[in-house]
Design an enzyme around this catalytic site. Sequence first.
Site, PDB file in Angstrom:
ATOM      1  N   ASP A 167       1.298   7.580   6.035  1.00 51.38           N
ATOM      2  CA  ASP A 167       1.210   7.441   4.581  1.00 51.38           C
ATOM      3  C   ASP A 167       2.190   6.381   4.110  1.00 51.38           C
ATOM      4  O   ASP A 167       3.392   6.477   4.366  1.00 51.38           O
ATOM      5  CB  ASP A 167       1.569   8.768   3.901  1.00 51.38           C
ATOM      6  CG  ASP A 167       1.504   8.623   2.383  1.00 51.38           C
ATOM      7  OD1 ASP A 167       0.378   8.618   1.846  1.00 51.38           O
ATOM      8  OD2 ASP A 167       2.562   8.476   1.735  1.00 51.38           O
ATOM      9  N   TYR A 171       6.894   1.410  -1.448  1.00 44.12           N
ATOM     10  CA  TYR A 171       7.908   1.753  -0.444  1.00 44.12           C
ATOM     11  C   TYR A 171       8.478   0.500   0.232  1.00 44.12           C
ATOM     12  O   TYR A 171       9.461   0.585   0.962  1.00 44.12           O
ATOM     13  CB  TYR A 171       7.349   2.706   0.633  1.00 44.12           C
ATOM     14  CG  TYR A 171       6.668   3.948   0.089  1.00 44.12           C
ATOM     15  CD1 TYR A 171       6.923   4.401  -1.211  1.00 44.12           C
ATOM     16  CD2 TYR A 171       5.756   4.665   0.850  1.00 44.12           C
ATOM     17  CE1 TYR A 171       6.289   5.525  -1.716  1.00 44.12           C
ATOM     18  CE2 TYR A 171       5.119   5.800   0.354  1.00 44.12           C
ATOM     19  CZ  TYR A 171       5.383   6.218  -0.938  1.00 44.12           C
ATOM     20  OH  TYR A 171       4.750   7.328  -1.435  1.00 44.12           O
ATOM     21  N   LYS A 209      -1.647   2.848  -1.288  1.00 43.91           N
ATOM     22  CA  LYS A 209      -1.880   3.226  -2.696  1.00 43.91           C
ATOM     23  C   LYS A 209      -1.845   2.036  -3.650  1.00 43.91           C
ATOM     24  O   LYS A 209      -1.139   1.052  -3.404  1.00 43.91           O
ATOM     25  CB  LYS A 209      -0.821   4.247  -3.130  1.00 43.91           C
ATOM     26  CG  LYS A 209      -0.596   5.363  -2.101  1.00 43.91           C
ATOM     27  CD  LYS A 209       0.348   6.443  -2.554  1.00 43.91           C
ATOM     28  CE  LYS A 209       0.647   7.415  -1.424  1.00 43.91           C
ATOM     29  NZ  LYS A 209       1.806   7.081  -0.617  1.00 43.91           N
ATOM     30  N   HIS A 213      -1.918   5.504  -7.184  1.00 42.89           N
ATOM     31  CA  HIS A 213      -0.620   6.138  -6.906  1.00 42.89           C
ATOM     32  C   HIS A 213      -0.157   7.066  -8.033  1.00 42.89           C
ATOM     33  O   HIS A 213       0.402   8.124  -7.776  1.00 42.89           O
ATOM     34  CB  HIS A 213       0.432   5.047  -6.651  1.00 42.89           C
ATOM     35  CG  HIS A 213       1.635   5.511  -5.906  1.00 42.89           C
ATOM     36  ND1 HIS A 213       2.358   4.713  -5.066  1.00 42.89           N
ATOM     37  CD2 HIS A 213       2.276   6.718  -5.862  1.00 42.89           C
ATOM     38  CE1 HIS A 213       3.362   5.388  -4.539  1.00 42.89           C
ATOM     39  NE2 HIS A 213       3.341   6.610  -5.025  1.00 42.89           N
ATOM     40  N   SER A 234      12.257  16.582  -0.009  1.00 40.94           N
ATOM     41  CA  SER A 234      12.708  15.211  -0.267  1.00 40.94           C
ATOM     42  C   SER A 234      14.231  15.070  -0.350  1.00 40.94           C
ATOM     43  O   SER A 234      14.768  14.595  -1.354  1.00 40.94           O
ATOM     44  CB  SER A 234      12.061  14.707  -1.570  1.00 40.94           C
ATOM     45  OG  SER A 234      12.119  13.295  -1.633  1.00 40.94           O
TER      46      SER A 234
HETATM   47  N1  LIG Z   1       2.330   9.918  -3.950  1.00 41.34           N
HETATM   48  C1  LIG Z   1       3.569   9.960  -4.379  1.00 41.34           C
HETATM   49  O1  LIG Z   1       3.867   9.724  -5.559  1.00 41.34           O
HETATM   50  C2  LIG Z   1       4.663  10.311  -3.416  1.00 41.34           C
HETATM   51  C3  LIG Z   1       5.915  10.723  -3.895  1.00 41.34           C
HETATM   52  C4  LIG Z   1       6.895  11.084  -2.962  1.00 41.34           C
HETATM   53  C5  LIG Z   1       6.622  11.013  -1.604  1.00 41.34           C
HETATM   54  N2  LIG Z   1       5.401  10.584  -1.159  1.00 41.34           N
HETATM   55  C6  LIG Z   1       5.083  10.487   0.291  1.00 41.34           C
HETATM   56  O2  LIG Z   1       5.419  11.724   0.910  1.00 41.34           O
HETATM   57  C7  LIG Z   1       6.335  11.488   1.970  1.00 41.34           C
HETATM   58  C8  LIG Z   1       7.240  12.673   2.178  1.00 41.34           C
HETATM   59  O3  LIG Z   1       7.986  13.002   1.022  1.00 41.34           O
HETATM   60  P1  LIG Z   1       9.538  12.660   0.867  1.00 41.34           P
HETATM   61  O4  LIG Z   1       9.887  11.486   1.706  1.00 41.34           O
HETATM   62  O5  LIG Z   1       9.799  12.615  -0.586  1.00 41.34           O
HETATM   63  O6  LIG Z   1      10.306  13.946   1.393  1.00 41.34           O
HETATM   64  P2  LIG Z   1      10.191  15.016   2.579  1.00 41.34           P
HETATM   65  O7  LIG Z   1       9.246  14.583   3.616  1.00 41.34           O
HETATM   66  O8  LIG Z   1      10.014  16.327   1.930  1.00 41.34           O
HETATM   67  O9  LIG Z   1      11.667  14.990   3.137  1.00 41.34           O
HETATM   68  C9  LIG Z   1      12.186  13.905   3.832  1.00 41.34           C
HETATM   69  C10 LIG Z   1      13.675  14.195   4.103  1.00 41.34           C
HETATM   70  O10 LIG Z   1      13.786  15.322   4.974  1.00 41.34           O
HETATM   71  C11 LIG Z   1      14.486  14.954   6.161  1.00 41.34           C
HETATM   72  N3  LIG Z   1      13.785  15.631   7.271  1.00 41.34           N
HETATM   73  C12 LIG Z   1      12.572  15.330   7.786  1.00 41.34           C
HETATM   74  N4  LIG Z   1      12.228  16.180   8.776  1.00 41.34           N
HETATM   75  C13 LIG Z   1      13.260  17.057   8.878  1.00 41.34           C
HETATM   76  C14 LIG Z   1      13.495  18.177   9.721  1.00 41.34           C
HETATM   77  N5  LIG Z   1      12.604  18.568  10.620  1.00 41.34           N
HETATM   78  N6  LIG Z   1      14.682  18.850   9.567  1.00 41.34           N
HETATM   79  C15 LIG Z   1      15.592  18.451   8.648  1.00 41.34           C
HETATM   80  N7  LIG Z   1      15.424  17.400   7.820  1.00 41.34           N
HETATM   81  C16 LIG Z   1      14.267  16.708   7.934  1.00 41.34           C
HETATM   82  C17 LIG Z   1      14.390  13.457   6.250  1.00 41.34           C
HETATM   83  O11 LIG Z   1      15.508  12.913   6.889  1.00 41.34           O
HETATM   84  P3  LIG Z   1      15.378  12.057   8.286  1.00 41.34           P
HETATM   85  O12 LIG Z   1      14.465  10.902   8.017  1.00 41.34           O
HETATM   86  O13 LIG Z   1      16.776  11.655   8.556  1.00 41.34           O
HETATM   87  O14 LIG Z   1      14.821  13.023   9.318  1.00 41.34           O
HETATM   88  C18 LIG Z   1      14.380  13.055   4.776  1.00 41.34           C
HETATM   89  O15 LIG Z   1      15.714  13.021   4.249  1.00 41.34           O
HETATM   90  C19 LIG Z   1       7.055  10.203   1.524  1.00 41.34           C
HETATM   91  O16 LIG Z   1       7.792   9.620   2.549  1.00 41.34           O
HETATM   92  C20 LIG Z   1       5.877   9.411   1.028  1.00 41.34           C
HETATM   93  O17 LIG Z   1       5.154   8.858   2.113  1.00 41.34           O
HETATM   94  C21 LIG Z   1       4.408  10.272  -2.045  1.00 41.34           C
END
Ligand SMILES: NC(=O)c1ccc[n+]([C@@H]2O[C@H](COP(=O)([O-])OP(=O)(O)OC[C@H]3O[C@@H](n4cnc5c(N)ncnc54)[C@H](OP(=O)(O)O)[C@@H]3O)[C@@H](O)[C@H]2O)c1
Length: 329
Positions: free
Chosen positions: A46, A51, A80, A113, A217
């Site tokens: 994704d 980004y 997106k 998006h 997140s």
């Molecule tokens: N459509 C939208 O508007 C939108 C908005 C927000 C996000 N997104 C998408 O969704 C994806 C995921 O959401 P997000 O990045 O906000 O947050 P997330 O996936 O909920 O959390 C990511 C965080 O958790 C840590 N993490 C990951 N796996 C872990 C584990 N097994 N144990 C402990 N910590 C862990 C990561 O650190 P490390 O990298 O150090 O492991 C990072 O700091 C984004 O990257 C993006 O692609 C889309």
Amino acid sequence: MVNTKFLTFNNGEKMPVIGIGTWQASDEEIETAIDAALEAGYRHIDTAPVYGNEKAIGRVLKRWLDAGKVKREELFIVTKLPPISNRPHEVEPTIKKSLEDLQLDYVDLYLVHTPFTININEDGSFKLDKDGLMEVDVTTDHAATWVAMEALVEKGLTKSIGVSNFSKDQVARLLKNCKIRPANNQIEHHVYLQQRDLVDFCKSENVTVTAYSPLGSKGIAKFNADKGIVRDLPDLMDIPEVKEIAATHGKTPAQVLLRWIIDTGVSAIPKSTNPARLKQNLNLFDFELTAEEVAKLSSLDKNIRICDFAFFHGVERHPEFTFKNQYTS
Ligand SMILES: NC(=O)c1ccc[n+]([C@@H]2O[C@H](COP(=O)([O-])OP(=O)(O)OC[C@H]3O[C@@H](n4cnc5c(N)ncnc54)[C@H](OP(=O)(O)O)[C@@H]3O)[C@@H](O)[C@H]2O)c1
């Protein structure tokens, strides 16, 4: 090991239930992470122009495809239409730029998006009003943008189209006016923000749901702070019930949070640039949550939105911005 569990779209296309998120990662970090993710068996990636890492991802994809280590049809790539380009005439040039950066002929899923639109200056910087708030473009017309999205499918630039951050009402309006139904709505979804109404509505209309920020997140705190926003955010991996269930199964809290999402029929895109953690996030199918555990996790909802877009200062003034009305912490 290749991730082989899928959600099937209303057009028959299949999306792996776990993908890797790529927000908040430098080019260097994401190149290493995507390489490690493909090695680990991820096939769903994704991304988004917002980004800033499509070129870096494209370099890894090209290496894997050129080496014959993966076939294009085995990959599921999502990108997106950014909030600055949420206008019909910008849809085709914007996906073409993403395709050029990703070094692909098509993506598997192209999402609008956000339901709102932001104005930029000619140099690409955000247009700010006299109060320093982002200038919003109130002419956003989802039905008109959707016609341009549909044309992308007809031209073969994407296999499927969908939306992100759309409310139930916004999805319903789109469904009334579309020729091609949205295949997916990508929304914030985790134990503390379950959005059951929206998820159930999407499922009932054959619109699959993808959970973003499924682990809460963690990195958003720094991202917010850099933009002058200080908010006390919960740590989902520290919730006692989640930790207790994880200990019962010998799994991590992250694995329990992700397995709960999948068990409720939703896909998830956890972001990690850490090879051990991204492997862990894919390793979800050697244990099962009991019905009681699923019910316990489902009872944790607190309506806490973590990714509230407050970092786009002033965007709440857009008429299609619905977060504050529906779910606020
Ligand atoms: N459509 C939208 O508007 C939108 C908005 C927000 C996000 N997104 C998408 O969704 C994806 C995921 O959401 P997000 O990045 O906000 O947050 P997330 O996936 O909920 O959390 C990511 C965080 O958790 C840590 N993490 C990951 N796996 C872990 C584990 N097994 N144990 C402990 N910590 C862990 C990561 O650190 P490390 O990298 O150090 O492991 C990072 O700091 C984004 O990257 C993006 O692609 C889309």
